[in-house]
Design an enzyme around this catalytic site. Structure first.
Site, short mmCIF file in Angstrom:
data_model
loop_
_atom_site.label_atom_id
_atom_site.label_comp_id
_atom_site.label_asym_id
_atom_site.label_seq_id
_atom_site.Cartn_x
_atom_site.Cartn_y
_atom_site.Cartn_z
N TYR A 1 1.83 4.80 1.77
CA TYR A 1 1.74 5.28 3.15
C TYR A 1 0.38 5.91 3.37
CZ TYR A 1 6.87 4.84 3.34
OH TYR A 1 8.16 4.37 3.32
N ASP B 1 0.84 -1.20 0.00
CA ASP B 1 0.00 0.00 0.00
C ASP B 1 0.87 1.25 0.00
OD1 ASP B 1 -2.29 -1.44 0.20
OD2 ASP B 1 -2.75 -0.90 2.27
N PHE C 1 7.83 3.16 -0.73
CA PHE C 1 8.83 3.45 0.31
C PHE C 1 9.24 4.92 0.37
CE2 PHE C 1 9.55 -1.14 -0.40
CZ PHE C 1 9.36 -1.59 0.90
N HIS D 1 10.93 -8.33 4.72
CA HIS D 1 10.56 -6.93 4.58
C HIS D 1 11.42 -6.07 5.50
CE1 HIS D 1 7.99 -3.33 4.61
NE2 HIS D 1 7.52 -3.79 3.46
#
Length: 225
Positions: A66, A64, A77, A187
């Site tokens: 942020y 998704d 990111f 992750h």
């Protein structure tokens, strides 16, 4: 939504005419008109605006956008340049970059420099309600971004995939091109980074692979603003 108008369009314009995309478009338009949605509508397709298909060397796959205020701008990111707080996962990416390549940790999380060099920074879902992670999953974005991944997979030139975490790695069956390189790690989230993201050395491995194939490596250093 600022529509895609560069070389991506030739390969994905058919998606815009499929029933799922029409439903997705109507859903997203309704969401933007009634709720706070991130990223801003004109930034939804920034990953494609900033990184034309012909320039893609690396694909980083996120989930998704942020969902906090004034963070997302269409690159996984990455946060907007005037956002002073660097998200925890990105802090860990910077730590790995420092250990791997000696990059200093910058004072911002604006990663457009990577996109400009051919790093396609793709979330599998391109919109989200404010403060509601996962709220736009299962609405059609996954089918659209799968089509993007298939287009990249079909490219004859070498491409590196950085797949961090199980959701990203679930796309591996789609990546059938033997000339491409798949790099997997947990992750970079604080919940999992210590389980193998730290020490994965994906950034140096990416550059080594690109250099071995006569492709300019990525300058991963993000400068201070």
């Amino acid at each position: 939504m600022a529509m895609i108008d560069n070389d991506w369009l030739e390969y994905i314009q058919g998606e815009f005419h499929k029933p799922y995309y029409k439903e997705l478009y109507n859903f997203v338009r309704q969401e933007y008109s009634t709720r706070v949605i991130y990223p801003p509508a004109d930034d939804i397709f920034n990953a494609f605006h900033f990184t034309p298909l012909s320039k893609v060397k690396v694909l980083i796959l996120g989930q998704d956008p942020y969902h906090g205020n004034h963070q997302a701008h269409g690159l996984c990111f990455s946060v907007l340049p005037d956002q002073t707080e660097i998200p925890p996962s990105l802090q860990n990416i910077y730590k790995e970059l420092q250990d791997d390549l000696g990059c200093y940790i910058p004072n911002n999380g604006y990663l457009k420099k990577w996109a400009d060099q051919g790093v396609l920074m793709l979330n599998t879902v391109l919109t989200v309600r404010a403060h509601q992670a996962g709220s736009h999953q299962g609405k059609g974005w996954e089918q659209f971004t799968d089509a993007i991944i298939e287009v990249v997979n079909a490219q004859e030139r070498p491409v590196v995939y950085l797949l961090w975490g199980r959701p990203a790695q679930s796309k591996i069956p789609m990546l059938t091109n033997p000339g491409h390189l798949i790099l997997k790690a947990p992750h970079p989230s604080p919940l999992s980074a210590s389980r193998g993201f730290f020490g994965c050395r994906h950034f140096s491995q990416t550059n080594q692979f690109l250099s071995e194939h006569g492709i300019a490596p990525i300058d991963w250093q993000i400068e201070n603003l």
